[in-house]
Design a protein around this motif. Structure first.
Motif, PDB file in Angstrom:
ATOM      1  N   GLY A 186      49.781  19.356  74.543  1.00 47.71           N
ATOM      2  CA  GLY A 186      49.241  18.863  73.274  1.00 47.71           C
ATOM      3  C   GLY A 186      50.132  19.350  72.143  1.00 47.71           C
ATOM      4  O   GLY A 186      50.999  20.206  72.343  1.00 47.71           O
ATOM      5  N   LYS A 187      49.956  18.819  70.959  1.00 47.17           N
ATOM      6  CA  LYS A 187      50.843  19.227  69.853  1.00 47.17           C
ATOM      7  C   LYS A 187      50.101  19.233  68.523  1.00 47.17           C
ATOM      8  O   LYS A 187      49.061  18.603  68.351  1.00 47.17           O
ATOM      9  N   ILE A 188      50.696  19.959  67.594  1.00 46.40           N
ATOM     10  CA  ILE A 188      50.282  19.839  66.202  1.00 46.40           C
ATOM     11  C   ILE A 188      51.527  19.537  65.375  1.00 46.40           C
ATOM     12  O   ILE A 188      52.632  19.926  65.760  1.00 46.40           O
ATOM     13  N   GLU A 204      54.100  14.697  59.095  1.00 44.26           N
ATOM     14  CA  GLU A 204      53.533  13.481  59.701  1.00 44.26           C
ATOM     15  C   GLU A 204      53.596  12.325  58.700  1.00 44.26           C
ATOM     16  O   GLU A 204      53.637  12.544  57.484  1.00 44.26           O
ATOM     17  N   HIS A 205      53.572  11.148  59.187  1.00 45.82           N
ATOM     18  CA  HIS A 205      53.721   9.894  58.451  1.00 45.82           C
ATOM     19  C   HIS A 205      55.141   9.736  57.900  1.00 45.82           C
ATOM     20  O   HIS A 205      55.770   8.706  58.163  1.00 45.82           O
ATOM     21  N   ALA A 206      55.669  10.744  57.177  1.00 43.93           N
ATOM     22  CA  ALA A 206      57.047  10.604  56.691  1.00 43.93           C
ATOM     23  C   ALA A 206      58.013  10.447  57.871  1.00 43.93           C
ATOM     24  O   ALA A 206      59.033   9.757  57.757  1.00 43.93           O
ATOM     25  N   VAL A 207      57.658  11.054  59.017  1.00 41.94           N
ATOM     26  CA  VAL A 207      58.536  11.005  60.194  1.00 41.94           C
ATOM     27  C   VAL A 207      58.726   9.564  60.689  1.00 41.94           C
ATOM     28  O   VAL A 207      59.765   9.217  61.236  1.00 41.94           O
ATOM     29  N   VAL A 208      57.728   8.720  60.433  1.00 42.92           N
ATOM     30  CA  VAL A 208      57.823   7.303  60.821  1.00 42.92           C
ATOM     31  C   VAL A 208      58.944   6.621  60.029  1.00 42.92           C
ATOM     32  O   VAL A 208      59.548   5.650  60.485  1.00 42.92           O
ATOM     33  N   LYS A 265      54.086   1.423  66.670  1.00 43.81           N
ATOM     34  CA  LYS A 265      55.474   1.884  66.520  1.00 43.81           C
ATOM     35  C   LYS A 265      55.502   3.397  66.361  1.00 43.81           C
ATOM     36  O   LYS A 265      55.746   3.914  65.270  1.00 43.81           O
ATOM     37  N   PRO A 266      55.228   4.149  67.426  1.00 50.12           N
ATOM     38  CA  PRO A 266      55.198   5.605  67.278  1.00 50.12           C
ATOM     39  C   PRO A 266      56.590   6.162  66.968  1.00 50.12           C
ATOM     40  O   PRO A 266      57.595   5.629  67.434  1.00 50.12           O
ATOM     41  N   SER A 267      56.630   7.246  66.176  1.00 49.06           N
ATOM     42  CA  SER A 267      57.935   7.847  65.866  1.00 49.06           C
ATOM     43  C   SER A 267      58.539   8.509  67.090  1.00 49.06           C
ATOM     44  O   SER A 267      59.749   8.694  67.171  1.00 49.06           O
ATOM     45  N   GLY A 268      57.683   8.917  68.041  1.00 47.15           N
ATOM     46  CA  GLY A 268      58.174   9.602  69.236  1.00 47.15           C
ATOM     47  C   GLY A 268      57.962  11.098  69.187  1.00 47.15           C
ATOM     48  O   GLY A 268      58.240  11.804  70.161  1.00 47.15           O
ATOM     49  N   VAL A 269      57.444  11.615  68.056  1.00 47.42           N
ATOM     50  CA  VAL A 269      57.287  13.072  67.942  1.00 47.42           C
ATOM     51  C   VAL A 269      56.289  13.611  68.980  1.00 47.42           C
ATOM     52  O   VAL A 269      56.529  14.656  69.589  1.00 47.42           O
ATOM     53  N   ASP A 270      55.203  12.889  69.221  1.00 50.85           N
ATOM     54  CA  ASP A 270      54.199  13.374  70.177  1.00 50.85           C
ATOM     55  C   ASP A 270      54.779  13.490  71.582  1.00 50.85           C
ATOM     56  O   ASP A 270      54.587  14.485  72.277  1.00 50.85           O
ATOM     57  N   VAL A 271      55.496  12.437  72.001  1.00 51.15           N
ATOM     58  CA  VAL A 271      56.054  12.431  73.362  1.00 51.15           C
ATOM     59  C   VAL A 271      57.106  13.533  73.503  1.00 51.15           C
ATOM     60  O   VAL A 271      57.145  14.254  74.501  1.00 51.15           O
ATOM     61  N   PRO A 330      36.128  10.352  64.412  1.00 51.23           N
ATOM     62  CA  PRO A 330      37.065   9.470  65.123  1.00 51.23           C
ATOM     63  C   PRO A 330      38.050   8.831  64.152  1.00 51.23           C
ATOM     64  O   PRO A 330      37.752   8.690  62.965  1.00 51.23           O
ATOM     65  N   ARG A 331      39.226   8.476  64.627  1.00 48.95           N
ATOM     66  CA  ARG A 331      40.185   7.801  63.758  1.00 48.95           C
ATOM     67  C   ARG A 331      41.178   7.051  64.615  1.00 48.95           C
ATOM     68  O   ARG A 331      41.279   7.251  65.814  1.00 48.95           O
ATOM     69  N   SER A 332      41.919   6.164  63.974  1.00 45.35           N
ATOM     70  CA  SER A 332      42.918   5.386  64.699  1.00 45.35           C
ATOM     71  C   SER A 332      44.287   5.669  64.087  1.00 45.35           C
ATOM     72  O   SER A 332      44.484   5.482  62.886  1.00 45.35           O
ATOM     73  N   THR A 333      45.214   6.148  64.914  1.00 49.35           N
ATOM     74  CA  THR A 333      46.569   6.419  64.416  1.00 49.35           C
ATOM     75  C   THR A 333      47.182   5.148  63.832  1.00 49.35           C
ATOM     76  O   THR A 333      47.754   5.177  62.733  1.00 49.35           O
ATOM     77  N   ALA A 334      47.021   4.037  64.558  1.00 49.94           N
ATOM     78  CA  ALA A 334      47.642   2.783  64.096  1.00 49.94           C
ATOM     79  C   ALA A 334      47.092   2.388  62.715  1.00 49.94           C
ATOM     80  O   ALA A 334      47.846   1.972  61.830  1.00 49.94           O
ATOM     81  N   THR A 348      46.330  17.457  60.245  1.00 50.86           N
ATOM     82  CA  THR A 348      47.489  17.363  61.133  1.00 50.86           C
ATOM     83  C   THR A 348      47.412  16.058  61.903  1.00 50.86           C
ATOM     84  O   THR A 348      46.331  15.633  62.298  1.00 50.86           O
ATOM     85  N   GLY A 349      48.552  15.404  62.070  1.00 49.41           N
ATOM     86  CA  GLY A 349      48.555  14.112  62.762  1.00 49.41           C
ATOM     87  C   GLY A 349      48.260  12.996  61.782  1.00 49.41           C
ATOM     88  O   GLY A 349      48.483  13.114  60.577  1.00 49.41           O
ATOM     89  N   ALA A 350      47.701  11.924  62.313  1.00 44.22           N
ATOM     90  CA  ALA A 350      47.550  10.720  61.495  1.00 44.22           C
ATOM     91  C   ALA A 350      46.530  10.866  60.387  1.00 44.22           C
ATOM     92  O   ALA A 350      46.606  10.185  59.369  1.00 44.22           O
ATOM     93  N   GLY A 351      45.519  11.731  60.546  1.00 46.14           N
ATOM     94  CA  GLY A 351      44.472  11.860  59.532  1.00 46.14           C
ATOM     95  C   GLY A 351      43.417  10.775  59.670  1.00 46.14           C
ATOM     96  O   GLY A 351      43.332  10.106  60.706  1.00 46.14           O
ATOM     97  N   ALA A 375      41.891  13.405  68.804  1.00 50.11           N
ATOM     98  CA  ALA A 375      41.643  14.376  67.734  1.00 50.11           C
ATOM     99  C   ALA A 375      42.891  14.672  66.922  1.00 50.11           C
ATOM    100  O   ALA A 375      42.906  15.605  66.125  1.00 50.11           O
ATOM    101  N   GLY A 376      43.958  13.908  67.121  1.00 48.10           N
ATOM    102  CA  GLY A 376      45.192  14.178  66.379  1.00 48.10           C
ATOM    103  C   GLY A 376      45.991  15.323  66.980  1.00 48.10           C
ATOM    104  O   GLY A 376      46.884  15.865  66.342  1.00 48.10           O
ATOM    105  N   LEU A 377      45.676  15.670  68.232  1.00 52.27           N
ATOM    106  CA  LEU A 377      46.383  16.779  68.885  1.00 52.27           C
ATOM    107  C   LEU A 377      47.326  16.271  69.981  1.00 52.27           C
ATOM    108  O   LEU A 377      47.699  17.015  70.886  1.00 52.27           O
TER     109      LEU A 377
END
Ligand code: PMV
Length: 304
Positions: A8-10, A15-19, A138-144, A179-183, A263-266, A95-97
């Protein structure tokens, strides 16, 4: 039997600017998702079974989890082997993790190991990205990148993850349960900025990653905290905070944190805080009073 992990990550900053090509300071948690590939003696198709998340699906099911994870087997050219991918998870889903990337990476590793194919970073990351793209657009790839590498580093879309070594860092993590949606949140930022990479708020978030990283490397946690506090304000201005996230961050600050932010998408998901050791318990108590069961994660350099 091999156990495959995705961390998992934080995102500490960016975040967002990385996109939009800016750097993000991100770290793997000391927990994530593990998968063991267990052959199904009776035959049948590929199955995924994660009791901790109430997931039990066949790859052929008309189910979002099945649809988003079948591409991993396809990417490895494996078809649908008679296997049950038995999982365990130490992070909450959605959960944005980085739960979805952690799961995708663990599955990619487990399938490669089952097929006795080399577990190269390129193979794991291509397969996990195929799954993440279906989920997030279009994920930035940071999570992976973090789910694979563990540890801590600065990620940019153009250069990938640059890991670095730092003394272990304790981070309070508060999954809000909203709950939230990254997209949807990535879409909200696109609207707020007209997708212009030179939007002043995006470039400020990128600058805060730089100042926060310098502070962390100098072990000036107050400086890192100040960058996090400012980043939360900018993210809120972009429309991705919520009253609950604002109040969890404020509770951490008034209880003595150096800094706190979403942290994450918010739009829900989690908050993080950095605090002097003797304030951690009080912050967790404040969060619990607000209905949030937080935990302290230790961020360490990657072991491999
Ligand atoms: O909330 P998460 O874990 O999905 O993080 C998303 C991070 C963003 O920067 C908002 C999107 C991305 O692809 O980097």
């Amino acid at each position: 039997m091999t156990v495959a992990i995705g961390w998992g990550k934080i995102i500490l900053l960016g975040e967002h600017a990385v996109v939009y090509g800016y750097p993000a300071l991100a770290a793997a948690l000391d927990r994530g998702v593990t998968i063991s590939p267990v052959p199904t003696p009776a035959g049948g198709t590929l199955r995924l079974d994660i009791a901790a998340w109430n997931i039990a699906v066949k790859a052929t099911d008309d189910h979002p989890v099945a649809r988003s994870h079948a591409p991993i087997a396809d990417n490895h050219g494996l078809g649908r082997p008679a296997l049950t991918l038995v999982g365990d998870a130490q992070i909450p889903p959605g959960a944005g993790l980085g739960s979805s990337a952690a799961l995708a990476v663990a599955i990619a590793r487990a399938l490669l190991s089952h097929a006795r194919q080399p577990p190269t970073v390129a193979a794991i990351s291509a397969a996990a990205a195929a799954s993440e793209t279906l989920l997030h657009g279009k994920p930035s790839g940071v999570d992976v990148a973090l789910a694979i590498a563990g540890g801590i580093g600065v990620f940019r879309k153009s250069t990938g993850l640059r890991s670095f070594v730092t003394a272990p860092l304790r981070v309070l993590v508060g999954p809000s349960g909203e709950p939230r949606s990254t997209a949807a949140m990535v879409g909200r930022v696109a609207e707020a900025t007209s997708s212009a990479p030179d939007d002043a708020r995006l470039s400020e978030l990128g600058n805060l990653t730089d100042t926060g990283t310098v502070a962390l490397l100098a072990r000036e946690l107050a400086g890192l905290g100040a960058a996090m506090n400012r980043a939360h304000v900018v993210l809120a201005d972009l429309g991705v905070s919520t009253p609950q996230l604002d109040s969890l961050c404020e509770a951490a600050r008034v209880t003595g944190a150096y800094g706190a932010k979403l942290t994450g998408a918010g739009g829900g998901g989690a908050v993080i805080a950095i605090a002097p050791r003797d304030r951690e318990a009080a912050i967790l108590t404040e969060w619990r009073a607000a209905g949030v069961t937080g935990f302290v994660a230790t961020i360490s350099p990657a072991q491999t």
